[in-house]
Design an enzyme around this catalytic site. Structure first.
Site, PDB file in Angstrom:
ATOM      1  N   LEU A  71       0.880  -1.170   0.000  1.00  0.00           N
ATOM      2  CA  LEU A  71       0.000   0.000   0.000  1.00  0.00           C
ATOM      3  C   LEU A  71       0.912   1.212   0.000  1.00  0.00           C
ATOM      4  O   LEU A  71       1.969   1.189   0.654  1.00  0.00           O
ATOM      5  CB  LEU A  71      -0.878   0.021   1.257  1.00  0.00           C
ATOM      6  CG  LEU A  71      -2.051  -0.953   1.310  1.00  0.00           C
ATOM      7  CD1 LEU A  71      -2.760  -0.858   2.651  1.00  0.00           C
ATOM      8  CD2 LEU A  71      -3.046  -0.683   0.174  1.00  0.00           C
ATOM      9  N   ASP A  72       0.509   2.257  -0.706  1.00  0.00           N
ATOM     10  CA  ASP A  72       1.327   3.471  -0.741  1.00  0.00           C
ATOM     11  C   ASP A  72       1.511   4.029   0.676  1.00  0.00           C
ATOM     12  O   ASP A  72       0.670   3.826   1.553  1.00  0.00           O
ATOM     13  CB  ASP A  72       0.654   4.553  -1.599  1.00  0.00           C
ATOM     14  CG  ASP A  72       0.581   4.154  -3.064  1.00  0.00           C
ATOM     15  OD1 ASP A  72       1.356   3.279  -3.483  1.00  0.00           O
ATOM     16  OD2 ASP A  72      -0.274   4.724  -3.774  1.00  0.00           O
ATOM     17  N   TRP A  73       2.542   4.803   0.823  1.00  0.00           N
ATOM     18  CA  TRP A  73       2.889   5.448   2.094  1.00  0.00           C
ATOM     19  C   TRP A  73       1.689   6.194   2.691  1.00  0.00           C
ATOM     20  O   TRP A  73       1.445   6.149   3.892  1.00  0.00           O
ATOM     21  CB  TRP A  73       4.058   6.410   1.792  1.00  0.00           C
ATOM     22  CG  TRP A  73       4.415   7.309   2.903  1.00  0.00           C
ATOM     23  CD1 TRP A  73       5.223   6.997   3.965  1.00  0.00           C
ATOM     24  CD2 TRP A  73       3.996   8.658   3.082  1.00  0.00           C
ATOM     25  NE1 TRP A  73       5.327   8.075   4.801  1.00  0.00           N
ATOM     26  CE2 TRP A  73       4.580   9.115   4.272  1.00  0.00           C
ATOM     27  CE3 TRP A  73       3.188   9.536   2.358  1.00  0.00           C
ATOM     28  CZ2 TRP A  73       4.386  10.404   4.760  1.00  0.00           C
ATOM     29  CZ3 TRP A  73       2.985  10.813   2.843  1.00  0.00           C
ATOM     30  CH2 TRP A  73       3.582  11.240   4.032  1.00  0.00           C
TER      31      TRP A  73
END
Ligand code: URA
Length: 209
Positions: A71-73
């Site tokens: 998952l993106d930051w």
């Protein structure tokens, strides 16, 4: 006892198992966790830039666990972690088309009349993308919320899709990964998968005759 049968049962807590005189290490216990990844955490075990990483949140389990995908930051939500490498490999393999469900808060008003366009798909820089399902949760003048299901794990796919439809993402949350739903798990909290969830995950990536 010496056996030539592969079907011999041994208890690693009691028996000393050797092959040709060499001890066989006991297999590592398997762990299957669901983390609600908070925003601001990187989906890795260590970050060269020193940012908080998801491994920090599952360290109490005491085993080296790997995230199942990314998952993106700046994205919150359902992230599985496990030390079961073969299962991880299957869960991420495109052949098994596991649905990932996202709640996306996007800029501007999305009306129910526009949903046909959202369902049709769009061409992104790395090829066409079509959500498996789209539902409108809330429609507002400044922001709207959509529930989008994608079956691939392409990089920034949801953000790029919403952008392509003219509604950039303001906030993104993954609410389910395959049969495992986030439910009321708070950001930063972690729990073990239930036996039922684990069976459902295995069934989702089982080879059918
Ligand atoms: N799509 C995105 O844009 N970001 C994620 O983290 C996952 C899916």
């Amino acid at each position: 006892m010496v056996t030539r049968s592969q079907a011999t049962l041994a208890d690693p807590d009691v028996d000393r198992i050797t092959v040709d005189g060499r001890p066989v290490p006991p297999s590592e216990a398997k762990h299957y966790l669901l983390l609600n990844k908070p925003r601001g955490y990187v989906t890795t075990l260590a970050d060269p830039q020193g940012r908080p990483v998801v491994a920090d949140l599952v360290r109490p389990v005491g085993a080296r666990l790997y995230p199942v995908g990314r998952l993106d930051w700046d994205v919150e939500g359902a992230l599985l972690l496990t030390n079961d490498g073969p299962l991880t490999h299957r869960l991420l393999h495109p052949r098994y088309v596991l649905p990932r469900v996202y709640e996306a808060d996007v800029e501007g008003r999305v009306t129910s009349g526009a949903l046909a366009r959202w369902r049709r798909g769009a061409v992104l820089a790395d090829g066409p993308a079509t959500p498996a399902a789209v539902a409108l949760v809330r429609s507002g003048a400044e922001r709207s919320r959509l529930r989008l299901t994608f079956t691939e794990g392409r990089k920034h796919e949801v953000k790029r899709y919403c952008e392509a439809l003219g509604h950039p993402v303001v906030q993104l949350k993954r609410v389910a990964f395959g049969p495992v739903a986030l439910g009321a798990l708070a950001p930063g909290a972690v729990r073990r998968l239930t036996p039922r969830e684990l069976s459902a995950l295995r069934a989702a990536v089982a080879d059918r005759p």
